[in-house]
Write a protein that holds these residues in place. Structure first.
Motif, short mmCIF file in Angstrom:
data_model
loop_
_atom_site.label_atom_id
_atom_site.label_comp_id
_atom_site.label_asym_id
_atom_site.label_seq_id
_atom_site.Cartn_x
_atom_site.Cartn_y
_atom_site.Cartn_z
N THR A 231 0.84 -1.19 0.00
CA THR A 231 0.00 0.00 0.00
C THR A 231 0.88 1.25 0.00
N PRO A 232 0.30 2.41 -0.32
CA PRO A 232 1.09 3.66 -0.22
C PRO A 232 1.65 3.89 1.18
N ALA A 233 0.91 3.51 2.22
CA ALA A 233 1.42 3.67 3.58
C ALA A 233 2.64 2.78 3.82
N ASP A 234 2.59 1.53 3.31
CA ASP A 234 3.75 0.65 3.43
C ASP A 234 4.97 1.27 2.75
N LEU A 235 4.74 1.83 1.57
CA LEU A 235 5.83 2.43 0.80
C LEU A 235 6.49 3.57 1.57
N GLU A 236 5.69 4.44 2.14
CA GLU A 236 6.24 5.57 2.89
C GLU A 236 6.99 5.10 4.12
N HIS A 237 6.48 4.06 4.77
CA HIS A 237 7.15 3.51 5.95
C HIS A 237 8.53 2.98 5.58
N VAL A 238 8.60 2.21 4.49
CA VAL A 238 9.88 1.64 4.06
C VAL A 238 10.83 2.74 3.61
N ARG A 239 10.30 3.76 2.94
CA ARG A 239 11.16 4.88 2.53
C ARG A 239 11.81 5.55 3.73
#
Length: 244
Positions: A231-239
């Motif tokens: 999800t977009p939230a997962d992406l931001e967390h990993v970034r």
């Protein structure tokens, strides 16, 4: 480490929840390149990306990795790696295939190595991995798959079941499944030819098809989780974790 081993990373361009996921930037590199680099750092064998998209193939080749183009309509990553394996190795020389999901940019190379090492035991048909956690909110989260198994050694389980439910009931610790697999080639061939099993259909977990067919799956217990990006939230967390 078993000989004649190949790491394959399936990567589909058009993900429903996060379009273009493999090519999304994390800390200056496409996600699929991060995953491939971590798989290569495991040092267990050659790494190739199998994909339905020329865009992904172009990017991974520019990063120094092999790419195998596959048809776009595979129902799962396992089906995609099976097709790619026939293209990559038509003579059947590869004996062990490690399937690393293309959306695990934080995957520890040691986890890949530990998973493949399970097949040094001839009794094991498929290797996978998990992280032992104290019971917390994720214990009841359906997106977190749990391994229920018999401990064979401090860092190894024989898997009895995989589930999205809170299991085993009454536990103080549970094993969070990490979605990568090391297959013996003949097991992968058999697996792809089997119909969806009843438990697989209930849980939406294809590894249950293997257990229902009588194959043995062992899991390496590792120290570091691998955060999937769905999800977009997962992406931001990993970034944030990777310093993007």
């Amino acid at each position: 480490m078993p000989e004649k081993l190949l790491v394959l990373i399936p990567a589909r361009l058009h993900a429903t929840r996060l379009p273009g996921k493999p090519l999304l930037d994390i800390a200056g590199k496409p996600m699929i390149v991060h995953v491939a680099e971590r798989a290569r750092a495991a040092g267990i064998g050659p790494v190739a990306i199998c994909t339905d998209a020329e865009e992904i193939a172009t990017v991974v080749r520019a990063a120094g990795f092999e790419a195998v183009l596959t048809k776009p309509d595979h129902p799962s990553g396992s089906d995609r790696i099976h097709e790619a394996l026939q293209t990559y190795d038509p003579k059947g020389e590869v004996e062990i295939v490690v399937n690393v999901q293309g959306d695990l940019p934080t995957l520890d190379p040691a986890t890949v190595h530990a998973t493949a090492s399970l097949l040094a035991d001839p009794a094991v048909d498929v290797g996978t991995a998990g992280v032992e956690n104290a019971v917390d909110a994720e214990y009841t989260t359906p997106s977190v798959v749990k391994i229920v198994g018999t401990r064979l050694a401090p860092q190894r389980l024989r898997a009895l079941y995989f589930t999205r439910c809170a299991a085993p009931w009454g536990a103080t610790h549970y094993v969070h499944h990490i979605g990568l697999y090391a297959y013996r080639r003949h097991v992968l061939d058999k697996f792809i030819g089997l119909p969806v099993s009843p438990l697989e259909a209930c849980e939406k977990l294809e590894q249950l098809r293997l257990l229902e067919a009588g194959f043995r799956i062992d899991a390496a217990l590792v120290d570091k989780p691998a955060l999937g990006v769905d999800t977009p939230a997962d992406l931001e967390h990993v970034r944030r974790l990777m310093g993007a």
